[in-house]
Design a protein around this motif. Structure first.
Motif, PDB file in Angstrom:
ATOM      1  N   ALA A 290      -5.020  -9.569   3.189  1.00  0.00           N
ATOM      2  CA  ALA A 290      -4.375 -10.477   4.141  1.00  0.00           C
ATOM      3  C   ALA A 290      -3.842  -9.737   5.369  1.00  0.00           C
ATOM      4  O   ALA A 290      -3.146 -10.331   6.200  1.00  0.00           O
ATOM      5  CB  ALA A 290      -3.224 -11.205   3.456  1.00  0.00           C
ATOM      6  N   ASP A 291      -4.165  -8.447   5.480  1.00  0.00           N
ATOM      7  CA  ASP A 291      -3.718  -7.601   6.593  1.00  0.00           C
ATOM      8  C   ASP A 291      -2.205  -7.457   6.651  1.00  0.00           C
ATOM      9  O   ASP A 291      -1.637  -7.174   7.722  1.00  0.00           O
ATOM     10  CB  ASP A 291      -4.239  -8.133   7.944  1.00  0.00           C
ATOM     11  N   GLN A 292      -1.546  -7.614   5.502  1.00  0.00           N
ATOM     12  CA  GLN A 292      -0.107  -7.352   5.407  1.00  0.00           C
ATOM     13  C   GLN A 292       0.057  -5.896   4.941  1.00  0.00           C
ATOM     14  O   GLN A 292       0.444  -5.616   3.813  1.00  0.00           O
ATOM     15  CB  GLN A 292       0.540  -8.323   4.424  1.00  0.00           C
ATOM     16  N   ILE A 293      -0.278  -4.963   5.830  1.00  0.00           N
ATOM     17  CA  ILE A 293      -0.474  -3.569   5.451  1.00  0.00           C
ATOM     18  C   ILE A 293       0.817  -2.902   4.972  1.00  0.00           C
ATOM     19  O   ILE A 293       0.809  -2.169   3.969  1.00  0.00           O
ATOM     20  CB  ILE A 293      -1.098  -2.772   6.610  1.00  0.00           C
ATOM     21  N   LEU A 294       1.919  -3.122   5.670  1.00  0.00           N
ATOM     22  CA  LEU A 294       3.164  -2.473   5.265  1.00  0.00           C
ATOM     23  C   LEU A 294       3.657  -2.995   3.926  1.00  0.00           C
ATOM     24  O   LEU A 294       4.156  -2.226   3.091  1.00  0.00           O
ATOM     25  CB  LEU A 294       4.233  -2.665   6.348  1.00  0.00           C
ATOM     26  N   GLN A 295       3.518  -4.284   3.692  1.00  0.00           N
ATOM     27  CA  GLN A 295       3.897  -4.845   2.391  1.00  0.00           C
ATOM     28  C   GLN A 295       2.980  -4.297   1.295  1.00  0.00           C
ATOM     29  O   GLN A 295       3.420  -4.004   0.183  1.00  0.00           O
ATOM     30  CB  GLN A 295       3.825  -6.373   2.427  1.00  0.00           C
ATOM     31  N   ALA A 296       1.704  -4.171   1.622  1.00  0.00           N
ATOM     32  CA  ALA A 296       0.750  -3.604   0.652  1.00  0.00           C
ATOM     33  C   ALA A 296       1.145  -2.177   0.305  1.00  0.00           C
ATOM     34  O   ALA A 296       1.143  -1.782  -0.865  1.00  0.00           O
ATOM     35  CB  ALA A 296      -0.663  -3.644   1.230  1.00  0.00           C
ATOM     36  N   LEU A 297       1.512  -1.391   1.329  1.00  0.00           N
ATOM     37  CA  LEU A 297       1.932  -0.008   1.099  1.00  0.00           C
ATOM     38  C   LEU A 297       3.111   0.050   0.136  1.00  0.00           C
ATOM     39  O   LEU A 297       3.112   0.867  -0.800  1.00  0.00           O
ATOM     40  CB  LEU A 297       2.315   0.651   2.426  1.00  0.00           C
ATOM     41  N   GLY A 298       4.104  -0.806   0.356  1.00  0.00           N
ATOM     42  CA  GLY A 298       5.268  -0.832  -0.531  1.00  0.00           C
ATOM     43  C   GLY A 298       4.885  -1.112  -1.972  1.00  0.00           C
ATOM     44  O   GLY A 298       5.400  -0.479  -2.902  1.00  0.00           O
ATOM     45  N   ASN A 299       3.940  -2.034  -2.163  1.00  0.00           N
ATOM     46  CA  ASN A 299       3.513  -2.366  -3.521  1.00  0.00           C
ATOM     47  C   ASN A 299       2.680  -1.253  -4.150  1.00  0.00           C
ATOM     48  O   ASN A 299       2.804  -0.974  -5.350  1.00  0.00           O
ATOM     49  CB  ASN A 299       2.727  -3.682  -3.520  1.00  0.00           C
ATOM     50  N   TYR A 300       1.818  -0.606  -3.353  1.00  0.00           N
ATOM     51  CA  TYR A 300       1.026   0.508  -3.897  1.00  0.00           C
ATOM     52  C   TYR A 300       1.947   1.624  -4.371  1.00  0.00           C
ATOM     53  O   TYR A 300       1.762   2.176  -5.465  1.00  0.00           O
ATOM     54  CB  TYR A 300       0.054   1.040  -2.849  1.00  0.00           C
ATOM     55  N   ILE A 301       2.938   1.964  -3.554  1.00  0.00           N
ATOM     56  CA  ILE A 301       3.872   3.019  -3.937  1.00  0.00           C
ATOM     57  C   ILE A 301       4.663   2.613  -5.176  1.00  0.00           C
ATOM     58  O   ILE A 301       4.857   3.404  -6.103  1.00  0.00           O
ATOM     59  CB  ILE A 301       4.827   3.353  -2.769  1.00  0.00           C
ATOM     60  N   LYS A 302       5.113   1.365  -5.204  1.00  0.00           N
ATOM     61  CA  LYS A 302       5.872   0.864  -6.356  1.00  0.00           C
ATOM     62  C   LYS A 302       5.037   0.957  -7.632  1.00  0.00           C
ATOM     63  O   LYS A 302       5.531   1.381  -8.685  1.00  0.00           O
ATOM     64  CB  LYS A 302       6.306  -0.581  -6.119  1.00  0.00           C
ATOM     65  N   ALA A 303       3.771   0.584  -7.551  1.00  0.00           N
ATOM     66  CA  ALA A 303       2.891   0.602  -8.733  1.00  0.00           C
ATOM     67  C   ALA A 303       2.771   2.011  -9.304  1.00  0.00           C
ATOM     68  O   ALA A 303       2.799   2.203 -10.524  1.00  0.00           O
ATOM     69  CB  ALA A 303       1.514   0.046  -8.382  1.00  0.00           C
ATOM     70  N   THR A 304       2.643   3.010  -8.424  1.00  0.00           N
ATOM     71  CA  THR A 304       2.473   4.388  -8.908  1.00  0.00           C
ATOM     72  C   THR A 304       3.739   4.931  -9.550  1.00  0.00           C
ATOM     73  O   THR A 304       3.681   5.885 -10.330  1.00  0.00           O
ATOM     74  CB  THR A 304       2.076   5.339  -7.759  1.00  0.00           C
ATOM     75  N   ALA A 305       4.900   4.328  -9.235  1.00  0.00           N
ATOM     76  CA  ALA A 305       6.180   4.826  -9.751  1.00  0.00           C
ATOM     77  C   ALA A 305       6.664   4.068 -10.983  1.00  0.00           C
ATOM     78  O   ALA A 305       7.681   4.438 -11.568  1.00  0.00           O
ATOM     79  CB  ALA A 305       7.241   4.747  -8.651  1.00  0.00           C
ATOM     80  N   MET A 306       5.947   3.043 -11.393  1.00  0.00           N
ATOM     81  CA  MET A 306       6.392   2.229 -12.523  1.00  0.00           C
ATOM     82  C   MET A 306       6.134   2.936 -13.851  1.00  0.00           C
ATOM     83  O   MET A 306       5.212   3.761 -13.956  1.00  0.00           O
ATOM     84  CB  MET A 306       5.707   0.860 -12.486  1.00  0.00           C
ATOM     85  N   PRO A 307       6.929   2.630 -14.884  1.00  0.00           N
ATOM     86  CA  PRO A 307       6.767   3.316 -16.179  1.00  0.00           C
ATOM     87  C   PRO A 307       5.377   3.161 -16.783  1.00  0.00           C
ATOM     88  O   PRO A 307       4.920   4.035 -17.521  1.00  0.00           O
ATOM     89  CB  PRO A 307       7.830   2.638 -17.061  1.00  0.00           C
ATOM     90  N   ASP A 308       4.707   2.049 -16.490  1.00  0.00           N
ATOM     91  CA  ASP A 308       3.386   1.804 -17.073  1.00  0.00           C
ATOM     92  C   ASP A 308       2.263   2.092 -16.075  1.00  0.00           C
ATOM     93  O   ASP A 308       1.162   1.554 -16.200  1.00  0.00           O
ATOM     94  CB  ASP A 308       3.281   0.361 -17.584  1.00  0.00           C
ATOM     95  N   ALA A 309       2.517   2.969 -15.099  1.00  0.00           N
ATOM     96  CA  ALA A 309       1.510   3.252 -14.065  1.00  0.00           C
ATOM     97  C   ALA A 309       0.201   3.756 -14.658  1.00  0.00           C
ATOM     98  O   ALA A 309      -0.881   3.478 -14.131  1.00  0.00           O
ATOM     99  CB  ALA A 309       2.057   4.274 -13.071  1.00  0.00           C
ATOM    100  N   LYS A 310       0.266   4.468 -15.791  1.00  0.00           N
ATOM    101  CA  LYS A 310      -0.956   4.995 -16.400  1.00  0.00           C
ATOM    102  C   LYS A 310      -1.872   3.882 -16.902  1.00  0.00           C
ATOM    103  O   LYS A 310      -3.065   4.112 -17.118  1.00  0.00           O
ATOM    104  CB  LYS A 310      -0.606   5.949 -17.539  1.00  0.00           C
ATOM    105  N   ASP A 311      -1.322   2.677 -17.089  1.00  0.00           N
ATOM    106  CA  ASP A 311      -2.157   1.551 -17.507  1.00  0.00           C
ATOM    107  C   ASP A 311      -3.212   1.211 -16.464  1.00  0.00           C
ATOM    108  O   ASP A 311      -4.198   0.526 -16.765  1.00  0.00           O
ATOM    109  CB  ASP A 311      -1.297   0.299 -17.760  1.00  0.00           C
ATOM    110  N   LEU A 312      -3.008   1.658 -15.227  1.00  0.00           N
ATOM    111  CA  LEU A 312      -3.968   1.373 -14.161  1.00  0.00           C
ATOM    112  C   LEU A 312      -5.288   2.103 -14.359  1.00  0.00           C
ATOM    113  O   LEU A 312      -6.306   1.700 -13.803  1.00  0.00           O
ATOM    114  CB  LEU A 312      -3.369   1.765 -12.804  1.00  0.00           C
ATOM    115  N   GLY A 313      -5.272   3.176 -15.150  1.00  0.00           N
ATOM    116  CA  GLY A 313      -6.511   3.910 -15.372  1.00  0.00           C
ATOM    117  C   GLY A 313      -7.090   4.419 -14.064  1.00  0.00           C
ATOM    118  O   GLY A 313      -6.390   4.972 -13.215  1.00  0.00           O
ATOM    119  N   GLY A 314      -8.383   4.196 -13.860  1.00  0.00           N
ATOM    120  CA  GLY A 314      -9.054   4.658 -12.652  1.00  0.00           C
ATOM    121  C   GLY A 314      -8.563   3.982 -11.388  1.00  0.00           C
ATOM    122  O   GLY A 314      -8.771   4.491 -10.281  1.00  0.00           O
TER     123      GLY A 314
END
Length: 356
Positions: A290-314
């Motif tokens: 949706a071209d909401q790039i800054l909001q997307a960035l915040g969510n990408y960073i949040k995902a990598t810092a979450m306790p279950d981040a390894k669930d993302l796999g590849g």
């Protein structure tokens, strides 16, 4: 190596492509292996007889649970590990597994399966999915004809959450990386059984979700949306294990149908209730589209810092890649560099899984 009191139960039909690698990798762990053949016309049975303790026949009645329960009936052990021919076991911590079985005799075991995937450009990747695969046959059985599930034998407990432990196993699933023709045959078979299941199951939300999954893989985007939306109508509890997957799948399909605003509204609606790395990552992808790039960035960073981040796999590699891409686009070279080593480590892990 000391034996572990588990019977590995596998159902098979025309699996000569995978079954030898599957059974070869299992053999060193000292577990009983039982293969139930449901009508192979290739060398599946011949190969199975080289490695399995028992190979039995089952007349196919369009019911995966019936076949799995029949297979388990031949097991000499109470603990059953259900695997498929295209699932390869790389490692098992037998000592930890024994301890978990002794400590939790009435619980089930959840396998964190690494599913190989093939992208639109043919690039290989993988995602992690948690699936219940170990159970004590005194207390549990398989139910549902397609996308079968381990359920309590006591019907009165069917709506209660099942206590489980995470299995100390590394297993890679190759079944989602099929060629187009094989995938088409598999999904058409699944749809036939799913529509059959729809007539009798009380959990229609789950069946509509699986219909949507098959339709999407067949590139029936609009049919998939219709099925997902129908499934969501039956959902009353977002805590049900498949509901977050249904919501994320619907959002991805909205994006594929150029309905990005509907995808954003859907993900926003359930974001407060579903706090997992997979959900946050999917939300980030929708914001990206949706071209909401800054909001997307915040969510990408949040995902990598979450306790279950390894669930993302590849998909963790995609996460880091997008973070780096956004920071570099904004001229934030130092911030991009902060994530570079994590990207390289994640990508190396992805390549290791893909190459087996």
């Amino acid at each position: 190596m000391s034996k572990v009191p588990i019977s590995v139960c596998i159902i098979a039909k025309n699996e000569e492509r995978f079954i030898e690698d599957c059974l070869k990798r299992l053999k060193p762990f000292g577990m009983e292996i039982i293969v139930t053949d449901t009508g192979s016309t290739d060398r599946t049975k011949e190969i199975a007889q080289k490695y399995a303790d028992k190979v039995v026949d089952f007349e196919w009645i369009k019911d995966f649970s019936a076949a799995r329960n029949y297979c388990a009936s031949f097991a000499k052990n109470n603990w059953i590990l259900a695997l498929d021919c295209d699932e390869f076991v790389n490692s098992i911590d037998i000592r930890i597994l024994r301890m978990l079985m002794q400590k939790y005799p009435k619980r089930t075991g959840v396998l964190r399966l690494k599913n190989l995937t093939r992208g639109e450009n043919g690039e290989m990747g993988y995602r992690n999915d948690d699936i219940t695969r170990l159970y004590n046959k005194n207390f549990y059985t398989f139910d549902y004809a397609i996308h079968e599930q381990i359920c309590p034998k006591d019907i009165s407990k069917r709506n209660e959450p099942m206590d489980a432990f995470l299995l100390p196993m590394d297993v890679v699933h190759h079944g989602y990386a099929l060629d187009d023709e094989s995938m088409k045959k598999k999904q058409l078979r699944n749809l036939e059984l799913l529509y059959q299941e729809l007539e009798s199951t009380p959990d229609k939300g789950y069946v509509y979700f699986q219909i949507g999954q098959s339709q999407f893989m067949l590139e029936g985007v609009h049919e998939a949306i219709e099925a997902y939306e129908k499934g969501l109508e039956f959902v009353t509890d977002t805590g049900k294990y498949y509901v977050p997957e249904l919501i994320m799948a619907l959002a991805k399909t909205y994006v594929a149908a150029d309905r990005v605003q509907e995808a954003m509204a859907l993900m926003d609606r359930y974001a407060p209730q579903i706090q997992t790395a997979k959900y946050v990552f999917t939300h980030a992808n929708v914001l990206w589209e949706a071209d909401q790039i800054l909001q997307a960035l915040g969510n990408y960073i949040k995902a990598t810092a979450m306790p279950d981040a390894k669930d993302l796999g590849g998909e963790l590699t995609v996460c880091y890649g997008r973070i780096i891409q956004i920071y570099e686009a904004f001229g934030e070279k130092e911030m991009a560099e902060n994530f570079h080593q994590r990207f390289l480590a994640s990508n190396a892990e992805k390549e290791k899984v893909i190459k087996g």
